[in-house]
Design a protein around this motif. Structure first.
Motif, mmCIF file in Angstrom:
data_model
loop_
_atom_site.group_PDB
_atom_site.id
_atom_site.type_symbol
_atom_site.label_atom_id
_atom_site.label_comp_id
_atom_site.label_asym_id
_atom_site.label_seq_id
_atom_site.Cartn_x
_atom_site.Cartn_y
_atom_site.Cartn_z
ATOM 1 N N PHE A 140 -6.551 4.017 5.784
ATOM 2 C CA PHE A 140 -6.881 2.784 4.988
ATOM 3 C C PHE A 140 -5.768 2.938 3.618
ATOM 4 N N ALA A 141 -5.598 4.182 3.087
ATOM 5 C CA ALA A 141 -4.541 4.179 2.115
ATOM 6 C C ALA A 141 -3.036 3.623 2.784
ATOM 7 N N ALA A 142 -2.800 4.049 3.988
ATOM 8 C CA ALA A 142 -1.690 3.495 4.513
ATOM 9 C C ALA A 142 -1.460 2.089 4.749
ATOM 10 N N ILE A 143 -2.552 1.447 5.266
ATOM 11 C CA ILE A 143 -2.609 0.173 5.367
ATOM 12 C C ILE A 143 -2.301 -0.664 4.067
ATOM 13 N N ALA A 144 -3.035 -0.171 3.032
ATOM 14 C CA ALA A 144 -2.844 -0.830 1.630
ATOM 15 C C ALA A 144 -1.332 -0.790 1.236
ATOM 16 N N LEU A 145 -0.786 0.363 1.534
ATOM 17 C CA LEU A 145 0.759 0.499 1.276
ATOM 18 C C LEU A 145 1.545 -0.224 1.997
ATOM 19 N N VAL A 146 1.350 -0.560 3.096
ATOM 20 C CA VAL A 146 2.228 -1.338 4.051
ATOM 21 C C VAL A 146 2.067 -2.861 3.814
ATOM 22 N N SER A 147 0.798 -3.351 3.377
ATOM 23 C CA SER A 147 0.502 -4.430 3.295
ATOM 24 C C SER A 147 1.022 -4.714 1.735
ATOM 25 N N GLY A 148 0.980 -3.841 0.808
ATOM 26 C CA GLY A 148 1.303 -4.117 -0.756
ATOM 27 C C GLY A 148 2.326 -4.099 -1.044
ATOM 28 N N GLY A 149 3.104 -2.909 -0.571
ATOM 29 C CA GLY A 149 4.559 -2.863 -0.863
ATOM 30 C C GLY A 149 4.653 -2.365 -2.249
ATOM 31 N N VAL A 150 6.043 -2.250 -2.632
ATOM 32 C CA VAL A 150 6.327 -2.176 -4.036
ATOM 33 C C VAL A 150 6.228 -3.027 -4.949
ATOM 34 N N GLY A 151 6.396 -4.271 -4.459
ATOM 35 C CA GLY A 151 6.331 -5.622 -5.092
ATOM 36 C C GLY A 151 5.221 -5.933 -5.837
ATOM 37 N N VAL A 152 4.263 -5.567 -5.370
ATOM 38 C CA VAL A 152 2.877 -6.017 -6.134
ATOM 39 C C VAL A 152 2.187 -5.293 -7.409
ATOM 40 N N LEU A 153 3.130 -4.579 -8.058
ATOM 41 C CA LEU A 153 2.736 -3.977 -9.289
ATOM 42 C C LEU A 153 1.863 -4.875 -10.293
ATOM 43 N N ALA A 154 0.775 -4.512 -10.621
ATOM 44 C CA ALA A 154 0.364 -5.276 -11.831
ATOM 45 C C ALA A 154 1.082 -5.361 -12.983
ATOM 46 N N GLN A 155 1.120 -6.271 -13.935
ATOM 47 C CA GLN A 155 1.922 -6.427 -15.133
ATOM 48 C C GLN A 155 1.844 -5.208 -15.888
ATOM 49 N N PRO A 156 0.691 -4.366 -16.240
ATOM 50 C CA PRO A 156 0.648 -3.439 -17.245
ATOM 51 C C PRO A 156 1.338 -2.197 -16.405
#
Ligand code: HEC
Length: 160
Positions: A13-29
């Protein structure tokens, strides 16, 4: 029945979250905190480099210079991780960061600049072992010019 945690599933699950999320979706804070973190890291680099200069100028002992060189060599390979996309001075105006958008539009060049600090700082670690002030002064200058300065010239806007 007691629920048993299955680490295989958790990891998948963590790997999937990482792949679909990527670095670009960090929250503003999170972006703000990484900007703070990298500015601190940069200031620490300045301090470490100062420890080498202090030795050359006779104000520090060799151990302090060695510690400084070691810290620069340790930090150098991690620099790129401190610059996730969406954290430029265009994304965060008002002197919050001096990170120019070129970091991402010319990312290969940025990574090459990082690599240059990695190799110059490794040389510094070796040279500092000798305790030879003339050699250390020379490599100190190389680190400043080809390592720090080379990247700053293109990718950093001075904030004050
Ligand atoms: C690969 C690029 C790169 C390298 C190599 C690099 N820097 Fe930086 N530096 C930056 C960028 C980009 C900024 C602006 C960061 C920001 O404001 O978010 C910066 C900012 C700084 C700052 C200002 C920090 C602040 O916010 O007050 C200092 C001091 C600094 N760097 C010192 C150094 C020193 C010393 C070295 C070499 C040992 C070095 N840097 C190597 C890219 C680099």
């Amino acid at each position: 029945m007691r629920h048993k945690l299955n680490w295989g599933t958790v990891t998948a699950f963590a790997a999937i979250a990482l792949v679909s999320g990527g670095v670009g979706v960090l929250a503003q804070p999170d972006k703000e905190s990484i900007i703070t973190q990298r500015r601190e890291a940069m200031k620490a680099l300045g301090k470490s480099l100062g420890a080498i200069k202090g030795y050359v100028d006779g104000k520090n002992d060799l151990a302090q210079a060695q510690e400084g060189a070691g810290k620069i060599a340790q930090t150098a390979p991690k620099i790129a991780d401190l610059f996730p996309s969406g954290t430029s001075m265009t994304d965060f105006p008002g002197k919050k960061t001096g990170a120019k958008p070129a970091i991402w539009s010319e990312h290969d060049k940025f990574l090459a600049a990082q690599k240059q600090l990695v190799s110059e700082s490794q040389k510094l670690v070796e040279v500092v072992k000798s305790g030879d002030k003339a050699q250390i002064a020379e490599q100190f200058a190389n680190v400043g010019k080809n390592g720090c300065g080379n990247c700053h010239n293109t990718f950093r806007e001075k904030l004050d």
